[in-house]
Structures are given as C-alpha cells and as structure tokens.
Design a protein around this motif. Sequence first.
Motif, PDB file in Angstrom:
ATOM      1  N   GLU A 178      12.960   1.993  -4.206  1.00 34.11           N
ATOM      2  CA  GLU A 178      11.730   2.775  -4.297  1.00 34.11           C
ATOM      3  C   GLU A 178      10.899   2.648  -3.025  1.00 34.11           C
ATOM      4  O   GLU A 178      10.320   3.628  -2.533  1.00 34.11           O
ATOM      5  CB  GLU A 178      10.912   2.344  -5.513  1.00 34.11           C
ATOM      6  N   ILE A 179      10.834   1.448  -2.468  1.00 39.54           N
ATOM      7  CA  ILE A 179      10.082   1.232  -1.223  1.00 39.54           C
ATOM      8  C   ILE A 179      10.772   1.922  -0.052  1.00 39.54           C
ATOM      9  O   ILE A 179      10.124   2.463   0.846  1.00 39.54           O
ATOM     10  CB  ILE A 179       9.914  -0.279  -0.941  1.00 39.54           C
ATOM     11  N   LYS A 180      12.100   1.932  -0.074  1.00 40.33           N
ATOM     12  CA  LYS A 180      12.874   2.625   0.960  1.00 40.33           C
ATOM     13  C   LYS A 180      12.547   4.116   0.977  1.00 40.33           C
ATOM     14  O   LYS A 180      12.409   4.731   2.043  1.00 40.33           O
ATOM     15  CB  LYS A 180      14.368   2.397   0.699  1.00 40.33           C
ATOM     16  N   LYS A 181      12.409   4.725  -0.198  1.00 43.76           N
ATOM     17  CA  LYS A 181      12.077   6.144  -0.283  1.00 43.76           C
ATOM     18  C   LYS A 181      10.742   6.440   0.402  1.00 43.76           C
ATOM     19  O   LYS A 181      10.540   7.525   0.963  1.00 43.76           O
ATOM     20  CB  LYS A 181      11.987   6.578  -1.747  1.00 43.76           C
ATOM     21  N   ILE A 184       8.301   2.339   3.790  1.00 43.21           N
ATOM     22  CA  ILE A 184       7.311   1.298   4.062  1.00 43.21           C
ATOM     23  C   ILE A 184       8.051  -0.009   4.345  1.00 43.21           C
ATOM     24  O   ILE A 184       8.896  -0.428   3.544  1.00 43.21           O
ATOM     25  CB  ILE A 184       6.351   1.124   2.871  1.00 43.21           C
ATOM     26  N   PRO A 185       7.771  -0.661   5.470  1.00 41.39           N
ATOM     27  CA  PRO A 185       8.471  -1.903   5.807  1.00 41.39           C
ATOM     28  C   PRO A 185       8.137  -3.051   4.859  1.00 41.39           C
ATOM     29  O   PRO A 185       7.070  -3.090   4.243  1.00 41.39           O
ATOM     30  CB  PRO A 185       7.979  -2.210   7.230  1.00 41.39           C
ATOM     31  N   ASN A 213      16.166  -1.216   4.025  1.00 43.53           N
ATOM     32  CA  ASN A 213      14.726  -1.152   4.293  1.00 43.53           C
ATOM     33  C   ASN A 213      14.395  -1.603   5.709  1.00 43.53           C
ATOM     34  O   ASN A 213      15.101  -2.430   6.298  1.00 43.53           O
ATOM     35  CB  ASN A 213      13.960  -2.066   3.328  1.00 43.53           C
ATOM     36  N   ARG A 214      13.296  -1.065   6.242  1.00 38.03           N
ATOM     37  CA  ARG A 214      12.772  -1.578   7.512  1.00 38.03           C
ATOM     38  C   ARG A 214      12.097  -2.926   7.259  1.00 38.03           C
ATOM     39  O   ARG A 214      11.498  -3.142   6.204  1.00 38.03           O
ATOM     40  CB  ARG A 214      11.786  -0.602   8.136  1.00 38.03           C
ATOM     41  N   GLU A 253       5.751   1.769  16.665  1.00 41.00           N
ATOM     42  CA  GLU A 253       6.626   2.331  15.640  1.00 41.00           C
ATOM     43  C   GLU A 253       6.048   2.073  14.247  1.00 41.00           C
ATOM     44  O   GLU A 253       6.154   2.906  13.347  1.00 41.00           O
ATOM     45  CB  GLU A 253       8.019   1.707  15.741  1.00 41.00           C
ATOM     46  N   LEU A 254       5.411   0.924  14.114  1.00 43.47           N
ATOM     47  CA  LEU A 254       4.822   0.553  12.830  1.00 43.47           C
ATOM     48  C   LEU A 254       3.492   1.246  12.590  1.00 43.47           C
ATOM     49  O   LEU A 254       3.275   1.858  11.543  1.00 43.47           O
ATOM     50  CB  LEU A 254       4.617  -0.972  12.812  1.00 43.47           C
TER      51      LEU A 254
END
Length: 257
Positions: A178-181, A184-185, A213-214, A253-254
């Motif tokens: 869900e966080i990957k979608k 969000i790192p 994930n990042r 990048e962040l």
Amino acid sequence: MFNLHMHTWRCHHAKGDDEEFVLKAIENGYKTIGFSDHAPYVFPKEHISSFRMECELAEDYASSVKYLREKYKDKIDIKLGFEVEWYPLFIKKELEFLKSFGYDYLILGQHYTDSEVEPYAKYAGAKTDDVKTLDKYVNQVIDGAKSGEILYIAHPDLINFTGSKAVYRERMRYFTSEIKKLDIPLEFNFLGFSETRNYPNDDFWKIVKETGNRVVIGLDAHSPDVYSNKNGLEKMKAKIASFGLTPIENVEELLNK
C-alpha cells in the motif's frame, strides 16, 4: 549527506542546543538537515504529553530553526519539519495549527495506535501478540500516508509484534504494498539500530526488498553527537546493503517528489 529526522530539547527526551546540532552536522559534512521534533498536539486541555513539545513552544521552535537557517545558509541547508502521529480525532485541527508555522515537511512516526489520547492508547513499541493491535497500527499508518501530507514514514517497523511470524509477514506485505502505491519512502532508523531496539526488524526489511519500496536513512538524532557517529552509520549502511536495498542519496529526490 542529509538527515531530516532530528529532535530538540523541547520534546523532553532530547538534549543539546539547536545550534549544536547544526554545527555538528556541518562539522561532519552534512549538506542538508531538517529539524523534525515531535509535533505539539491540540489535545484536550487536561492532557499534557510527556514526549512532545507543548503547543506554547511551537513558535519558539519554528523561529529558532528559521533563524539558524538564515545564519548558516552559506554552509548548510536547514529545513523546518515536524514528526506527527496520525490521530484521526485530532489530525484536522492539528494540521491547521502546524501549517501556521510554515513547515517544509512532515514525517509520520506512529508511536501509538487508536485515536484516543496517548496515555489511554497502546504504545506500538510494547510487545504484543494481539493481531488487532498489529492491524490498527498498519491501517493507521496507511491512512496517514494516504493524506498526501507525509514526506516519509519514520521507523515503520516500530510495531513490536511477537505473535505469529506468518501473520506478521502477511500484514507487512500488505502494508509495504500500500505504501509502495503511494511512492512514500520508508525510513531505516539509526536510533533503533544503534540502540539495538526491536527495530529495524530484519523480517520487515526483507519484505521491503520484495515489494520494492524506496528507502531513506533517518538518524532520529536526539543529541548533536549522533552526527559524529560515522562508524555506527557505516555499519548500518552495510546492514541495509545486506538486504539488497539502496537508500535515497539525493535529498532533492526526496523533497521535490
């Protein structure tokens, strides 16, 4: 060389003058740092949090960071942030309050589950084999991430679930997916690593690798000397590499995502 997770004396469990953090960061080659002290919450008047600044100190905090940003602008880039909890009952009023200080970013560090006032909620770092508590943590963090207000998630593996490993892995695959979608790192936390807390959790970071994930490094600095612990940081970087993960290296990048 950057770090966006840093606390001040105002949270009652960090030490050192604000300027000391800046000077130590400069001394050790950091180009960008961000103060992200535990955000003061507009709780009911009868409750005073023991691990975050009081609302009355928020203006002093923001003013100090902005003063140091200007004073050292030729040596280091300083950002103003807050570490927030996602408490559904209070978050709308909370965000309105924090935005009045002109912050640059928010990180989400969920220490408690439920939306009750902290002493009556459950501390996520306490050992629990209760699946409902694990689910509350996962869903609360996901809800916060979906708000669009969060730069990254601090110590995402703080939840100290001691029950079935199969259940933990299943829930964390859902969580990281869900966080990957949302792109969000997730933060690999230096404080937890250096103090050998229950996080960073190996099982969690193996799943992060699978999910893709990042990842970002957060010092979670509670004293200026953390910036000098280069040996400890190198050990943590080796640990991250052992999972096949590469942390974000460019702060732009962040921040500009």
